[in-house]
Design a protein around this motif. Structure first.
Motif, PDB file in Angstrom:
ATOM      1  N   ILE A   4      -0.205  -0.916  -5.377  1.00 25.37           N
ATOM      2  CA  ILE A   4       0.923  -0.259  -4.709  1.00 25.37           C
ATOM      3  C   ILE A   4       2.122  -0.222  -5.638  1.00 25.37           C
ATOM      4  O   ILE A   4       2.624  -1.271  -6.063  1.00 25.37           O
ATOM      5  N   ALA A   5       2.584   0.985  -5.959  1.00 24.29           N
ATOM      6  CA  ALA A   5       3.723   1.150  -6.868  1.00 24.29           C
ATOM      7  C   ALA A   5       5.003   0.580  -6.258  1.00 24.29           C
ATOM      8  O   ALA A   5       5.162   0.558  -5.028  1.00 24.29           O
ATOM      9  N   TRP A   6       5.906   0.162  -7.112  1.00 25.26           N
ATOM     10  CA  TRP A   6       7.149  -0.472  -6.664  1.00 25.26           C
ATOM     11  C   TRP A   6       7.975   0.455  -5.771  1.00 25.26           C
ATOM     12  O   TRP A   6       8.655   0.005  -4.850  1.00 25.26           O
ATOM     13  N   TYR A   7       7.926   1.769  -6.059  1.00 26.00           N
ATOM     14  CA  TYR A   7       8.776   2.683  -5.285  1.00 26.00           C
ATOM     15  C   TYR A   7       8.290   2.849  -3.843  1.00 26.00           C
ATOM     16  O   TYR A   7       9.070   3.280  -2.987  1.00 26.00           O
ATOM     17  N   ILE A   8       7.043   2.493  -3.564  1.00 21.47           N
ATOM     18  CA  ILE A   8       6.570   2.529  -2.181  1.00 21.47           C
ATOM     19  C   ILE A   8       7.213   1.381  -1.397  1.00 21.47           C
ATOM     20  O   ILE A   8       7.587   1.529  -0.231  1.00 21.47           O
ATOM     21  N   ASN A   9       7.358   0.243  -2.066  1.00 21.04           N
ATOM     22  CA  ASN A   9       8.073  -0.872  -1.446  1.00 21.04           C
ATOM     23  C   ASN A   9       9.517  -0.491  -1.161  1.00 21.04           C
ATOM     24  O   ASN A   9      10.060  -0.822  -0.105  1.00 21.04           O
ATOM     25  N   VAL A  10      10.135   0.199  -2.103  1.00 21.63           N
ATOM     26  CA  VAL A  10      11.522   0.632  -1.928  1.00 21.63           C
ATOM     27  C   VAL A  10      11.626   1.637  -0.790  1.00 21.63           C
ATOM     28  O   VAL A  10      12.536   1.557   0.052  1.00 21.63           O
ATOM     29  N   PHE A 111       0.355   6.440   0.963  1.00 24.53           N
ATOM     30  CA  PHE A 111       0.294   5.764  -0.334  1.00 24.53           C
ATOM     31  C   PHE A 111      -0.449   4.435  -0.236  1.00 24.53           C
ATOM     32  O   PHE A 111      -1.119   4.018  -1.190  1.00 24.53           O
ATOM     33  N   LEU A 112      -0.330   3.759   0.910  1.00 26.42           N
ATOM     34  CA  LEU A 112      -1.080   2.517   1.095  1.00 26.42           C
ATOM     35  C   LEU A 112      -2.582   2.795   1.143  1.00 26.42           C
ATOM     36  O   LEU A 112      -3.387   2.013   0.636  1.00 26.42           O
ATOM     37  N   PHE A 113      -2.952   3.919   1.735  1.00 25.60           N
ATOM     38  CA  PHE A 113      -4.367   4.311   1.740  1.00 25.60           C
ATOM     39  C   PHE A 113      -4.845   4.609   0.328  1.00 25.60           C
ATOM     40  O   PHE A 113      -5.922   4.165  -0.092  1.00 25.60           O
ATOM     41  N   LEU A 114      -4.041   5.347  -0.431  1.00 21.02           N
ATOM     42  CA  LEU A 114      -4.410   5.664  -1.809  1.00 21.02           C
ATOM     43  C   LEU A 114      -4.506   4.401  -2.662  1.00 21.02           C
ATOM     44  O   LEU A 114      -5.270   4.353  -3.631  1.00 21.02           O
ATOM     45  N   GLY A 115      -3.744   3.374  -2.253  1.00 16.90           N
ATOM     46  CA  GLY A 115      -3.800   2.106  -2.960  1.00 16.90           C
ATOM     47  C   GLY A 115      -4.847   1.158  -2.416  1.00 16.90           C
ATOM     48  O   GLY A 115      -4.866  -0.025  -2.764  1.00 16.90           O
ATOM     49  N   LYS A 116      -5.703   1.679  -1.535  1.00 16.97           N
ATOM     50  CA  LYS A 116      -6.814   0.912  -0.946  1.00 16.97           C
ATOM     51  C   LYS A 116      -6.339  -0.327  -0.177  1.00 16.97           C
ATOM     52  O   LYS A 116      -6.921  -1.408  -0.265  1.00 16.97           O
ATOM     53  N   ALA A 117      -5.257  -0.129   0.607  1.00 12.04           N
ATOM     54  CA  ALA A 117      -4.712  -1.226   1.403  1.00 12.04           C
ATOM     55  C   ALA A 117      -4.869  -0.991   2.903  1.00 12.04           C
ATOM     56  O   ALA A 117      -4.688  -1.914   3.689  1.00 12.04           O
ATOM     57  N   ILE A 118      -5.186   0.243   3.297  1.00 14.17           N
ATOM     58  CA  ILE A 118      -5.448   0.577   4.697  1.00 14.17           C
ATOM     59  C   ILE A 118      -6.530   1.654   4.730  1.00 14.17           C
ATOM     60  O   ILE A 118      -6.762   2.339   3.721  1.00 14.17           O
ATOM     61  N   PRO A 119      -7.192   1.843   5.879  1.00 10.53           N
ATOM     62  CA  PRO A 119      -8.217   2.906   5.967  1.00 10.53           C
ATOM     63  C   PRO A 119      -7.578   4.282   6.131  1.00 10.53           C
ATOM     64  O   PRO A 119      -6.423   4.405   6.561  1.00 10.53           O
ATOM     65  N   ILE A 191      -5.311  -4.401   5.109  1.00  5.25           N
ATOM     66  CA  ILE A 191      -4.753  -5.636   4.563  1.00  5.25           C
ATOM     67  C   ILE A 191      -3.252  -5.529   4.288  1.00  5.25           C
ATOM     68  O   ILE A 191      -2.581  -6.536   4.065  1.00  5.25           O
ATOM     69  N   ALA A 192      -2.713  -4.310   4.327  1.00  4.50           N
ATOM     70  CA  ALA A 192      -1.295  -4.097   3.982  1.00  4.50           C
ATOM     71  C   ALA A 192      -0.358  -4.863   4.896  1.00  4.50           C
ATOM     72  O   ALA A 192       0.702  -5.331   4.462  1.00  4.50           O
ATOM     73  N   VAL A 193      -0.747  -5.007   6.180  1.00  2.00           N
ATOM     74  CA  VAL A 193       0.140  -5.668   7.141  1.00  2.00           C
ATOM     75  C   VAL A 193       0.282  -7.161   6.867  1.00  2.00           C
ATOM     76  O   VAL A 193       1.087  -7.837   7.515  1.00  2.00           O
ATOM     77  N   GLY A 194      -0.472  -7.677   5.907  1.00  2.00           N
ATOM     78  CA  GLY A 194      -0.338  -9.077   5.551  1.00  2.00           C
ATOM     79  C   GLY A 194       0.662  -9.320   4.434  1.00  2.00           C
ATOM     80  O   GLY A 194       0.917 -10.462   4.067  1.00  2.00           O
ATOM     81  N   PHE A 195       1.242  -8.240   3.910  1.00  2.00           N
ATOM     82  CA  PHE A 195       2.142  -8.352   2.766  1.00  2.00           C
ATOM     83  C   PHE A 195       3.542  -7.849   3.111  1.00  2.00           C
ATOM     84  O   PHE A 195       3.715  -6.871   3.838  1.00  2.00           O
TER      85      PHE A 195
END
Length: 228
Positions: A4-10, A111-119, A191-195
Motif C-alpha cells: 500500500i503506497a504512502w499516499y493511500i494512507n494520506v 487501492f487496498l484491493f490492488l494492494g491485495k489487502a481486501i477482496p 486484512i486491511a481493517v487490522g492496520f
C-alpha cells in the motif's frame, strides 16, 4: 502493509478528518460529540499502532472490538430521551452532505484491493455499489435544500438505500475476514481493517455513516408526522 503506497494512507487519513468535520457540522459543534469521537478514534489508533489487530489469526475474533461499542452506543441514542433530543437537533443538511465521504472511501478500497489487502467484492469493481451514495449526496442536497424540489418521502427512500448499500459492503467485509473468506468464496482475505489508519473505517466511519442515515430518517419521519 507493504503493497500500500504512502499516499493511500494520506488519502484515507484526510477522509477521516473530513468525516469528523462534516459530522461536527451536523452536530452543531457539540463538545460532547467531539470528545467521544476523538476519544474513540484515539483508543483505536493506539491499539492499531500497537499491532493489536494485525495478526491475521486473531483479527477475526478481535474485529468486534472495532465496531460493537460505537454501534451499541449510537443505536441506544434512538431509545433515550436525551439521545432522541440530540438526534432531532442535528442539522439535516450536513447529515445529507456527510455521505460524500463515501467517494474517497471507495477510492481507498480500490487501492487496498490492488494492494491485495481486501477482496474485489468490497470495491465498486465487485459487489460494492456504495459509491452511489457519495455521488448522489450533492444532488440530493441541491434539490432538497437549495431548489427544494425533493420532499421528505424521497429523502427517506434515499437514506434507506444508502444504509442498505453500506450494510451490503459491511457484510462482505465481515465474511471476508481471515478465518472466513475461504468459506464464503472470497479470493482475498480482508486484512486491511487490522492496520492503522484503515481500521478507522469500521471503527468510526461506518458507524457515523449508518448513524447519519438513520438519524436523517428519524428527523424526516418526525417532520412528516408533525406536518400531518
Amino acid at each position: 502493509m507493504e503493497n500500500i503506497a504512502w499516499y493511500i494512507n494520506v488519502l484515507f487519513g484526510a477522509t477521516v478528518i473530513l468525516s469528523i468535520w462534516l459530522f461536527m457540522k451536523a452536530a452543531r459543534y457539540s463538545k460532547t460529540a467531539l470528545f467521544l469521537i476523538l476519544g474513540w478514534a484515539l483508543v483505536q489508533t493506539v491499539l492499531g499502532l500497537s499491532g493489536f489487530y494485525e495478526n491475521s489469526s486473531s483479527l477475526t475474533s478481535r474485529f468486534p472490538l472495532l465496531v460493537v461499542f460505537p454501534l451499541i452506543f449510537l443505536g441506544s441514542l434512538f431509545f433515550t430521551t436525551k439521545g432522541k433530543a440530540f438526534i432531532d437537533g442535528l442539522d439535516l443538511r450536513w447529515l445529507t452532505i456527510f455521505h460524500i465521504i463515501r467517494i474517497p472511501v471507495e477510492i481507498t478500497l480500490l487501492f487496498l484491493f490492488l494492494g491485495k489487502a481486501i477482496p474485489e467484492a468490497m470495491t465498486f469493481e465487485g459487489r460494492n455499489f456504495d459509491i452511489f451514495s457519495g455521488l448522489t449526496a450533492p444532488l440530493i442536497y441541491y434539490f432538497a435544500f437549495v431548489k427544494k424540489n425533493i420532499g421528505s418521502t424521497l429523502m427517506i427512500i434515499w437514506n434507506a438505500v444508502c444504509i442498505l448499500l453500506l450494510l451490503s459492503v459491511v457484510s462482505s467485509a465481515v465474511l471476508s475476514l481471515p478465518e472466513r473468506y475461504v468459506q464464503f468464496g472470497f479470493e482475498q482475505p480482508n486484512i486491511a481493517v487490522g492496520f492503522f489508519p484503515f481500521l478507522l473505517l469500521p471503527a468510526l466511519l461506518v458507524p457515523l455513516a449508518l448513524f447519519s442515515g438513520a438519524a436523517a430518517i428519524r428527523q424526516l419521519i418526525v417532520k412528516k408526522t408533525v406536518t400531518l
